[in-house]
Structure formats: structure tokens, C-alpha cells
Design a protein around this motif. Structure first.
Motif, PDB file in Angstrom:
ATOM      1  N   ASN A  68       0.862  -1.198   0.000  1.00 47.30           N
ATOM      2  CA  ASN A  68       0.000   0.000   0.000  1.00 47.30           C
ATOM      3  C   ASN A  68       0.890   1.237   0.000  1.00 47.30           C
ATOM      4  O   ASN A  68       0.681   2.176  -0.767  1.00 47.30           O
ATOM      5  CB  ASN A  68      -0.905  -0.021   1.238  1.00 47.30           C
ATOM      6  CG  ASN A  68      -2.027   1.021   1.161  1.00 47.30           C
ATOM      7  OD1 ASN A  68      -2.080   1.951   1.948  1.00 47.30           O
ATOM      8  ND2 ASN A  68      -2.913   0.877   0.196  1.00 47.30           N
ATOM      9  N   ASP A  99      -2.739   8.742   1.622  1.00 51.18           N
ATOM     10  CA  ASP A  99      -2.709   7.858   2.798  1.00 51.18           C
ATOM     11  C   ASP A  99      -2.401   6.444   2.337  1.00 51.18           C
ATOM     12  O   ASP A  99      -3.291   5.693   1.948  1.00 51.18           O
ATOM     13  CB  ASP A  99      -4.054   7.915   3.522  1.00 51.18           C
ATOM     14  CG  ASP A  99      -4.187   6.837   4.589  1.00 51.18           C
ATOM     15  OD1 ASP A  99      -5.325   6.621   5.072  1.00 51.18           O
ATOM     16  OD2 ASP A  99      -3.172   6.178   4.904  1.00 51.18           O
ATOM     17  N   GLY A 100      -1.087   6.121   2.401  1.00 48.18           N
ATOM     18  CA  GLY A 100      -0.632   4.778   2.006  1.00 48.18           C
ATOM     19  C   GLY A 100      -0.045   4.035   3.186  1.00 48.18           C
ATOM     20  O   GLY A 100       0.938   3.301   3.061  1.00 48.18           O
ATOM     21  N   LEU A 101      -0.662   4.210   4.373  1.00 52.94           N
ATOM     22  CA  LEU A 101      -0.128   3.568   5.584  1.00 52.94           C
ATOM     23  C   LEU A 101      -0.411   2.074   5.580  1.00 52.94           C
ATOM     24  O   LEU A 101       0.449   1.250   5.885  1.00 52.94           O
ATOM     25  CB  LEU A 101      -0.716   4.228   6.836  1.00 52.94           C
ATOM     26  CG  LEU A 101      -0.280   5.686   7.036  1.00 52.94           C
ATOM     27  CD1 LEU A 101      -1.100   6.355   8.143  1.00 52.94           C
ATOM     28  CD2 LEU A 101       1.224   5.748   7.362  1.00 52.94           C
ATOM     29  N   VAL A 102      -1.658   1.728   5.229  1.00 52.36           N
ATOM     30  CA  VAL A 102      -1.981   0.297   5.183  1.00 52.36           C
ATOM     31  C   VAL A 102      -3.207   0.121   4.301  1.00 52.36           C
ATOM     32  O   VAL A 102      -4.063   1.002   4.220  1.00 52.36           O
ATOM     33  CB  VAL A 102      -2.212  -0.243   6.623  1.00 52.36           C
ATOM     34  CG1 VAL A 102      -3.427   0.353   7.274  1.00 52.36           C
ATOM     35  CG2 VAL A 102      -2.274  -1.741   6.639  1.00 52.36           C
ATOM     36  N   GLY A 103      -3.260  -0.991   3.619  1.00 54.66           N
ATOM     37  CA  GLY A 103      -4.392  -1.240   2.716  1.00 54.66           C
ATOM     38  C   GLY A 103      -5.105  -2.520   3.099  1.00 54.66           C
ATOM     39  O   GLY A 103      -5.471  -2.687   4.262  1.00 54.66           O
ATOM     40  N   VAL A 153      -5.324   5.639  -0.265  1.00 48.94           N
ATOM     41  CA  VAL A 153      -4.790   4.688  -1.243  1.00 48.94           C
ATOM     42  C   VAL A 153      -5.417   3.320  -0.972  1.00 48.94           C
ATOM     43  O   VAL A 153      -5.215   2.756   0.097  1.00 48.94           O
ATOM     44  CB  VAL A 153      -3.252   4.599  -1.137  1.00 48.94           C
ATOM     45  CG1 VAL A 153      -2.698   3.592  -2.144  1.00 48.94           C
ATOM     46  CG2 VAL A 153      -2.642   5.987  -1.339  1.00 48.94           C
ATOM     47  N   VAL A 181      -7.813   2.011   0.472  1.00 47.57           N
ATOM     48  CA  VAL A 181      -8.814   2.210   1.540  1.00 47.57           C
ATOM     49  C   VAL A 181      -8.242   3.228   2.532  1.00 47.57           C
ATOM     50  O   VAL A 181      -7.018   3.367   2.628  1.00 47.57           O
ATOM     51  CB  VAL A 181      -9.134   0.902   2.296  1.00 47.57           C
ATOM     52  CG1 VAL A 181      -9.825  -0.125   1.414  1.00 47.57           C
ATOM     53  CG2 VAL A 181      -7.877   0.313   2.926  1.00 47.57           C
ATOM     54  N   PRO A 182      -9.104   3.924   3.268  1.00 50.86           N
ATOM     55  CA  PRO A 182      -8.558   4.727   4.377  1.00 50.86           C
ATOM     56  C   PRO A 182      -7.846   3.792   5.342  1.00 50.86           C
ATOM     57  O   PRO A 182      -8.407   2.764   5.755  1.00 50.86           O
ATOM     58  CB  PRO A 182      -9.801   5.359   5.004  1.00 50.86           C
ATOM     59  CG  PRO A 182     -10.831   5.350   3.921  1.00 50.86           C
ATOM     60  CD  PRO A 182     -10.574   4.078   3.152  1.00 50.86           C
TER      61      PRO A 182
HETATM   62  K   LIG Z   1      -4.406   3.235   2.710  1.00 53.49           K
END
Ligand SMILES: [K+]
Ligand SMILES: NC(=O)C1=CN([C@@H]2O[C@H](COP(=O)(O)OP(=O)(O)OC[C@H]3O[C@@H](n4cnc5c(N)ncnc54)[C@H](OP(=O)(O)O)[C@@H]3O)[C@@H](O)[C@H]2O)[C@H](O)CC1
Length: 517
Positions: free
Chosen positions: A61, A128-132, A166, A168-169
């Protein structure tokens, strides 16, 4: 129709393409960059010189965000990636630095959190590419600290940067829509391959902003986990009458609603059913209320006869004490008779079983098990009461936190199709789940549920035999009714307060609009 598949189904569909060397991440990140560039041009006229912040987690992500940042840096944006983990997508980082982007390793310098938050908050766009879809549980570690600090800063200043999630939130329940920890509210979500249930289900759906899906050519099989009907879907399946039709082919609705003390609900339900195109509406409640209803709606017939759907319960007080005190105006008994007829258990009922809408006080009249062509229409409080009456240890806040889970539990316990009313209306039936977000917040007003019950009763009556034969259709019709109801509310007074009777009056125009679009 928007179809959402679970994280596991998405991964399974990605697998063969990845094995075949299909560049999914490049496709995804380029599409993401294109959308962000469009937003930047719309918001500040150009990409060149725009400040873009990438919030980067440990997995792919974050890789999507880094590669998209590299494309934007190549177009002149000033891109800074904030790495929240010592593990990060090396290829994405290399691409970003080659394109002139900067990298801040927050994970080694937590003391820089304040400065990072100020920079991110001042940016023109945040990815926001912290986690998908690899998220497990609520956000944790530096990623959680960063989101918490950004939300606090936005609360203090009253201003938040433009956020694009990115896929998903980060931190939402991807498959159930739960929000168990800090989540950065997005203005837009660019999701890859297909929608995910968490983007359609409350409460997470309320944090996703405008959702657009990037086609990655995934071969998604099997039934989606959650569907969302759109206007075209409802228009396509609307039973438009022809020259051979008459009121019984259009569908006659039997209504047991209201009491002498509260006749208004009966007027709202009957009006909505008439306006939603019922062939006829038979008011089958108490005589006093019947006179009020017919006075308000001369099309209504307060006489017995054949019906193709029942609507039982709007405005009828709940609880056995209501009947004992006579406060139900005899409606509990009449409602039970209607439901027995709908279930096909009333001897001599012409035409056999028919669909039923069971609302408010009608929910107390249900047998332990009912047919799936019964559509229950509780709000969260009524669903909590229904579940607790069947042994579930659940509170109202549990239902609000996980509406899909508890609507599904009520479907399992009763056998009915369950429409759980709320900011996002969740429907669960034998054929799956729907999540509809068509109505404005203004629709949270007295009588709106009575109107929905009438619209749904008319739509079920028009499809009566089909719904009894194929009960999975009941959920689709219920979702369609929620769409018509919500859009009629918007049409009543765009952007402002709405009155329930005005919503009912707007239904004919909304249906005509659907059919003409
Ligand atoms: K994300
Ligand atoms: N499959 C593909 O090539 C494509 C994937 N796409 C994008 O990739 C993500 C899915 O990537 P994946 O690496 O599987 O997982 P994530 O990046 O979503 O997250 C996993 C890492 O995040 C850490 N993690 C997990 N849960 C949390 C949490 N609650 N808080 C903080 N960090 C979390 C996890 O760390 P562990 O310690 O648990 O291992 C992982 O390191 C997908 O969403 C797409 O964006 C492409 O779009 C298409 C091709």
C-alpha cells in the motif's frame, strides 16, 4: 451497481496476474497519480509546485503511494514521503528519490512528529498509504501516532489538507466497515481492482469520501460480499405498467399502521405507497384511523380484499404492555392477521403468501421464524431490542459500530430479510448484503421510516409473486426502495431540511426521473 469483494477474494484474484508478471502496482499507482493530479489541477490549477505528502506504511500500500508520488514529482510536484516503518517498499522509495522526491524517516525520529504534522497539514494533497488490504486490526505504532496527531491538528485549526486514501482509508475494517482506532478521514478513496466492503459499510464508509475504483483486470468470481445499487440498476428493473395492467397486476398493498392516538404514521405510509405506484392501497387498521387516512388520501380503500403485500407496524406502539393497556388500538391483533396472511398461514387467503414489510411495533408480532420475503425495517434501537429478545447480548452502540454484523445476525435468527435504517442503510437477505447511502442527513426526521415502509410495500406488491418465488430478490427490492426514498428526500429540498410527507410527495417525480435517465 458497485460490487465489493473481500480482501481475501481480491488477493486471490490478483495472484494469477502477479504470477504472470502483470504490473499491477504500476497500473494502480499510475491511475492513483492521475486522479491526484486531476485534484491538484482542480484545486490549485497545476501540479507543478504543489506540495504533496505521502504517508507510507510497511507494505505494498505504501509502495503504491511511493510510485504515485514519483509520477507526481516527475510532473513538478514537491513530494515528501513520511516513512512510518523501517520496512518499506524499496522500489517505490528508489523511484521517488530518482524523481526528486524527499524522504523523512519518522520511524527513526519520533521527535520530529510535530514538524512532520505541520508540513503534512500544510500540503496541497496527502496520499494515505499507511496500510491497505493487509491491515490487521486498528492502526498501531508510528502510523497510529501520525494519524492521531494529524486529526488533532485538524481539530485545533479547523482545517485539514486534501486527503486521498490509497485503496482504503488506513485502519478501517476492510471487510466489515469497523472503525476501531484512528483513521484519517479521506476526501477521496482510489481503490484498486474493485470496491471493498469497508468502503460501502458504515461507519468506515463515512470516512472514505468519494470512492472510485481502478480496473486492474481482476477476474473476481463468486458473489460480491456487499453490493450498492445505483440509479440505473433500479430504473432497469422497474415494472413499468402497460395497457394490459390493472390494479392487481400493479400490486395492492395492505396497511396496518398508526393508532387513534397516532394516526399520522398511517397517513404517511399509505401516502407513500400510493405515490410509489401501488395499484391500490387497502388500509386494514382501526376504523378511526381509516377515516383519517381516507380523508388524507381518497385513493385509499378502507375495506378487506386481496393484497399483494402487507405493511405492518408503522406508528403502532411496541411491547405487549401497549396491547394490554389498549394503547395499540387493536392494531397488534390486526397486524398478526396480516402477517399470518403474508406467511400463507391464514386459511382462505386468496392468492397464497405475499411479501410483508414489518416496521416499528410490528416487530413485536413476529413468530420465531418468518419467511425471507418478510422485510424487517428496524432502526438500530429496534434491532437491538429484537436481538436481545432472541437472546443476543448486544447494546445499541454495538449495532452502530458493526451494522452489517448485527443485521446479518438478525437475518440468521429470524429468517427474515433485514433492512437496518441509518446514515447508510444496510440490507441483509438470503442472497447477500447491500449498503445504500442515498439519503441526506436531513432524512433523520419523524415519519421518514413510515414513508420508507410505504414505498417498500408498493415496490414489493408490484413484484409479489417473483419475491415469494425468489426470496433473494427481497433484499434487492429493499435496497432499491432505500435508493428511491433517499433520492426523493434530496429532491424535496436539496441541501436543506425535509419533511416526511414532502418526501412521500416527491417519490413520483423521483421515479419518473430514474426511468427517464
Ligand atoms: K491506505
Ligand atoms: N498484490 C499486489 O501486488 C498489489 C497490491 N496493491 C496494494 O497493496 C496493498 C496490499 O499490500 P500488502 O503489502 O499486502 O499489505 P498492506 O500494505 O496493506 O499492509 C501490510 C503491512 O502493513 C502492516 N500493518 C498491518 N496492519 C497494520 C496496522 N493495523 N497498523 C499498522 N501497520 C499495519 C503490516 O505489518 P506487520 O507487522 O503486520 O507485517 C504489513 O507490513 C493493497 O491495499 C494495495 O494498495 C496494489 O494496489 C495492487 C497490486
Amino acid at each position: 451497481m458497485i460490487s465489493a469483494w473481500s480482501a481475501a477474494d481480491v488477493r486471490a484474484a490478483e495472484e494469477p496476474l502477479l504470477v504472470a508478471g502483470v504490473p499491477l502496482m504500476e497500473r494502480a499507482s499510475f491511475a492513483l497519480a492521475t486522479v491526484v493530479a486531476g485534484d491538484l489541477r482542480a484545486r490549485r490549477r497545476s501540479v507543478r509546485g504543489a506540495g504533496v505528502a505521502l504517508l507510507v506504511g510497511a507494505g505494498n500500500n505504501g509502495g503504491d503511494a511511493l510510485h504515485a508520488g514519483a509520477v507526481l514529482a516527475g510532473r513538478g510536484a514537491a513530494v515528501t514521503a513520511v516513512l512510518t516503518s523501517e520496512r518499506f517498499h524499496a522500489g517505490g522509495r528508489a523511484a521517488l528519490t530518482r524523481a526528486g522526491g524527499r524522504v523523512v524517516e519518522l520511524f527513526v525520529a519520533p521527535d520530529r512528529l510535530g514538524a512532520v504534522v505541520r508540513d503534512v497539514a500544510a500540503s496541497d494533497g496527502v496520499l494515505d498509504g499507511l496500510v491497505g488490504i493487509g491491515a490487521r486490526g486498528p492502526l498501531r505504532g508510528p502510523a497510529a501516532d501520525l494519524v492521531t496527531a494529524l486529526r488533532r491538528a485538524a481539530g485545533e485549526t479547523g482545517a485539514a489538507p486534501w486527503v486521498v486514501a490509497v485503496d482504503v482509508p488506513s485502519g478501517i475494517g476492510v471487510d466489515d466497515g469497523a472503525v476501531a482506532g484512528p483513521v484519517l478521514p479521506a476526501d477521496r478513496t482510489v481503490t484498486f481492482g474493485c470496491a471493498k466492503p469497508g468502503l460501502l459499510l458504515p461507519p468506515a464508509a463515512l470516512l472514505a469520501g468519494e470512492v472510485s475504483a481502478v480496473d486492474l483486470g481482476l477476474g473476481l468470481e463468486g458473489a460480491p460480499a456487499v453490493r450498492r445499487l445505483e440509479a440505473a440498476d433500479v430504473a432497469r428493473s422497474w415494472p413499468v405498467p402497460g395497457p394490459a395492467d390493472h390494479k392487481y397486476t400493479r400490486g395492492v398493498v395492505g396497511v396496518v399502521a398508526g393508532t387513534a392516538t397516532y394516526p399520522g404514521a398511517a397517513v404517511l405510509t399509505a401516502t407513500a405507497a400510493v405515490r410509489a405506484g401501488a395499484g391500490m392501497v387497502r388500509y386494514r387498521g382501526s376504523g378511526d384511523v381509516g377515516r383519517v387516512v381516507v380523508g388524507a388520501r381518497p385513493e385509499v380503500v378502507a375495506a378487506p380484499g386481496r393484497v399483494q403485500s402487507w405493511v405492518v407496524g408503522p406508528g403502532v406502539p411496541a411491547g405487549p404492555e401497549a396491547a394490554d393497556a389498549g394503547a395499540d388500538d387493536g392494531q397488534h391483533e390486526r397486524g398478526r392477521a396480516g402477517l399470518a396472511a403474508a406467511a400463507g398461514r391464514l386459511a382462505g387467503t386468496a392468492g397464497g403468501p405475499v411479501p410483508a414489510v414489518v416496521d416499528a411495533g410490528g416487530l413485536d408480532l413476529l413468530d420465531d421464524r418468518v419467511p425471507p420475503w418478510f422485510v424487517l425495517t428496524p432502526h438500530a434501537g429496534e434491532l437491538t431490542t429484537l436481538l436481545r429478545s432472541r437472546g443476543e447480548d448486544v447494546r445499541r452502540e454495538d449495532v452502530d459500530a458493526e451494522p452489517l454484523r448485527w443485521a446479518r445476525r438478525a437475518h440468521e435468527l429470524t429468517g427474515a430479510t433485514v433492512l437496518l435504517k441509518g446514515g447508510v442503510t444496510v440490507v441483509v437477505g438470503p442472497g447477500g448484503a447491500y449498503a445504500q447511502a442515498d439519503g441526506p442527513g436531513w432524512l433523520a426526521t419523524a415519519g421518514a421510516g413510515d414513508v420508507l415502509a410505504g414505498v417498500l410495500g408498493a415496490m414489493l406488491a408490484a413484484r409479489s409473486a417473483e419475491v415469494v418465488e425468489h426470496p433473494a430478490r427481497a433484499a434487492e427490492v429493499a435496497a432499491a426502495a432505500a435508493l428511491v426514498h433517499g433520492r426523493a428526500a434530496h429532491g424535496t429540498n436539496p441541501g436543506g431540511p425535509v419533511a416526511a410527507l414532502d418526501v412521500a410527495d416527491a417519490v413520483p417525480r423521483e421515479i419518473a426521473g430514474l426511468l427517464s435517465s
